[in-house]
Design an enzyme around this catalytic site. Sequence first.
Site, mmCIF file in Angstrom:
data_model
loop_
_atom_site.group_PDB
_atom_site.id
_atom_site.type_symbol
_atom_site.label_atom_id
_atom_site.label_comp_id
_atom_site.label_asym_id
_atom_site.label_seq_id
_atom_site.Cartn_x
_atom_site.Cartn_y
_atom_site.Cartn_z
ATOM 1 N N CYS A 121 22.539 39.283 35.564
ATOM 2 C CA CYS A 121 23.009 40.126 35.656
ATOM 3 C C CYS A 121 23.023 41.088 34.280
ATOM 4 C CB CYS A 121 24.240 40.656 36.013
ATOM 5 S SG CYS A 121 25.157 39.908 37.670
ATOM 6 N N HIS A 267 27.065 46.420 32.778
ATOM 7 C CA HIS A 267 27.074 45.967 34.344
ATOM 8 C C HIS A 267 28.156 46.919 35.111
ATOM 9 C CE1 HIS A 267 26.391 43.747 37.104
ATOM 10 N NE2 HIS A 267 26.651 42.495 36.660
ATOM 11 N N ASN A 297 27.911 45.194 43.081
ATOM 12 C CA ASN A 297 27.511 44.754 41.476
ATOM 13 C C ASN A 297 25.723 44.581 42.270
ATOM 14 O OD1 ASN A 297 25.934 43.132 40.615
ATOM 15 N ND2 ASN A 297 28.177 41.512 40.203
HETATM 16 N N1 COA Z 1 39.613 39.697 50.360
HETATM 17 C C1 COA Z 1 40.669 39.557 50.466
HETATM 18 N N2 COA Z 1 41.579 38.561 49.387
HETATM 19 C C2 COA Z 1 40.170 38.263 48.955
HETATM 20 C C3 COA Z 1 39.371 38.141 49.213
HETATM 21 C C4 COA Z 1 38.542 39.010 49.356
HETATM 22 N N3 COA Z 1 37.662 39.284 49.544
HETATM 23 N N4 COA Z 1 38.654 37.637 48.279
HETATM 24 C C5 COA Z 1 39.881 36.697 47.684
HETATM 25 N N5 COA Z 1 41.374 36.814 48.369
HETATM 26 C C6 COA Z 1 41.860 36.126 48.353
HETATM 27 C C7 COA Z 1 40.943 34.946 47.799
HETATM 28 O O1 COA Z 1 41.506 34.106 48.796
HETATM 29 C C8 COA Z 1 43.163 33.972 47.523
HETATM 30 O O2 COA Z 1 44.209 34.588 48.611
HETATM 31 P P1 COA Z 1 44.948 33.200 48.150
HETATM 32 O O3 COA Z 1 45.872 33.980 46.196
HETATM 33 O O4 COA Z 1 46.663 33.137 49.395
HETATM 34 O O5 COA Z 1 44.525 31.699 48.235
HETATM 35 C C9 COA Z 1 43.830 35.418 46.560
HETATM 36 O O6 COA Z 1 42.729 37.111 47.361
HETATM 37 C C10 COA Z 1 42.877 35.868 45.319
HETATM 38 O O7 COA Z 1 41.964 34.899 44.738
HETATM 39 P P2 COA Z 1 41.491 35.455 43.348
HETATM 40 O O8 COA Z 1 39.903 34.641 43.662
HETATM 41 O O9 COA Z 1 42.009 34.682 42.109
HETATM 42 O O10 COA Z 1 41.052 37.135 42.647
HETATM 43 P P3 COA Z 1 41.129 37.464 41.855
HETATM 44 O O11 COA Z 1 42.108 38.546 41.309
HETATM 45 O O12 COA Z 1 40.334 36.937 39.907
HETATM 46 O O13 COA Z 1 39.723 38.299 42.161
HETATM 47 C C11 COA Z 1 37.125 38.240 41.761
HETATM 48 C C12 COA Z 1 38.829 37.587 42.539
HETATM 49 C C13 COA Z 1 36.102 37.664 42.778
HETATM 50 C C14 COA Z 1 37.140 39.706 42.258
HETATM 51 C C15 COA Z 1 37.157 38.150 40.098
HETATM 52 O O14 COA Z 1 38.004 36.718 39.986
HETATM 53 C C16 COA Z 1 36.095 38.802 40.005
HETATM 54 O O15 COA Z 1 36.005 39.523 39.656
HETATM 55 N N6 COA Z 1 35.649 37.692 38.926
HETATM 56 C C17 COA Z 1 34.809 37.797 39.110
HETATM 57 C C18 COA Z 1 33.321 38.545 39.628
HETATM 58 C C19 COA Z 1 32.119 38.774 38.840
HETATM 59 O O16 COA Z 1 31.418 39.687 38.422
HETATM 60 N N7 COA Z 1 31.109 38.303 39.223
HETATM 61 C C20 COA Z 1 30.248 38.788 38.886
HETATM 62 C C21 COA Z 1 29.049 38.328 37.393
HETATM 63 S S1 COA Z 1 27.547 39.522 37.012
#
Ligand code: COA
Length: 340
Positions: A121, A267, A297
């Site tokens: 990215c 980004h 994204n």
């Molecule tokens: N819809 C519903 N629930 C979802 C989900 C979705 N699309 N994706 C994950 N969950 C659930 C998980 O299963 C988890 O459930 P549980 O508590 O029962 O196990 C819960 O939501 C929390 O998951 P978690 O992964 O801890 O969520 P989070 O608050 O960290 O958010 C992201 C997840 C991916 C949005 C976040 O971590 C993020 O944005 N990270 C950076 C990603 C990024 O920018 N990547 C590209 C880099 S260039």
Amino acid sequence: MAIEIIATGRAIPAKRLTNDDLANRLDTTDEWIRSHTGIGARYVAEEGVAASDLALEAARNALAMAAEQTGTAVETLAQSLDVIILGSTSPDYYGVPATACIVQDKLGAKNAAAMDITAACTGFIYGLEVAAGLLTVDRSRKRALVIGAEVLSRIVDWNDRGTAVLFGDGAGAVLIERTETPSEGKNRRGVLRTILRADGSGAERLRIKQGGSRYPYQSGGAESPPHVEMDGRMVYNFAVKAITGTIEKLLTQENITINDVARIIPHQANARIIQAAGKRLGIPESKFFLNIEEYANTSAASIPIALDELNRTGRLKQGDLIMTVGFGGGLTYGGNLIIW
Ligand code: COA
């Protein structure tokens, strides 16, 4: 001498998928996606459309803008290109050939060097500096295209709600030019300063595992086809640190304050990452340009898409000091300070 951005372009596929569309096939909701990421929709390329197709359209749009400004034909401008740099996480082919070469051929850029940058990215931020450097070291080079192009919909696992909801397809391009007689004072323009960094210790936290020489993809094997895997939490924490650190460094190195910066174009990975970074630095949210709600994204394409959107709607004024800042797989991060 200065390296100026003289035109921009973008290409967005026609097919739009809303969060509700995804909720019909995945265990997710519009509410969860919006509240955790700020994403409301994404665009998805039709079957048969690859990264180079979107890149080509974005590049042609940038050249058409320059053609209008200068009265030079698009074909002539294409032939005047010395360099094409393309950042992509979802190139037409892995390894070889470079997607940039496919664009170079279709554009008729007969005199251009062409290569891809693998900085995920952060690809556009890296690409802009590489292209600017190539124009700077050899005075026989004058013009370059810097492109970010993605068809991420082909490399996400559509059964994984943790990643599938995050990404979208699209491409953005900027045309840059070296000028020997740059304007001075308030008419000064161009790429001012760039910070590029990497932290390969986090390489495995965001990757496409199969298909390379480490984990060759075996057809018929137990593994699913190559797809993006991510430790979301870790990447989130890394991203907030990368953004705050890069903004602080760019300001310090240039000896300016955030008040001197008209706009930050980050980004577009997750609106919450931007909000958290802004809060830590005491920067108002309005300073950051966000279009993630519409495009999700688009990896290396997100910053040049945002630049083109701002440029074409008259929201970038000549002389504005703008900052790009980004992060991604590698892990990589960085930012550019540009006088528009
Ligand atoms: N819809 C519903 N629930 C979802 C989900 C979705 N699309 N994706 C994950 N969950 C659930 C998980 O299963 C988890 O459930 P549980 O508590 O029962 O196990 C819960 O939501 C929390 O998951 P978690 O992964 O801890 O969520 P989070 O608050 O960290 O958010 C992201 C997840 C991916 C949005 C976040 O971590 C993020 O944005 N990270 C950076 C990603 C990024 O920018 N990547 C590209 C880099 S260039």
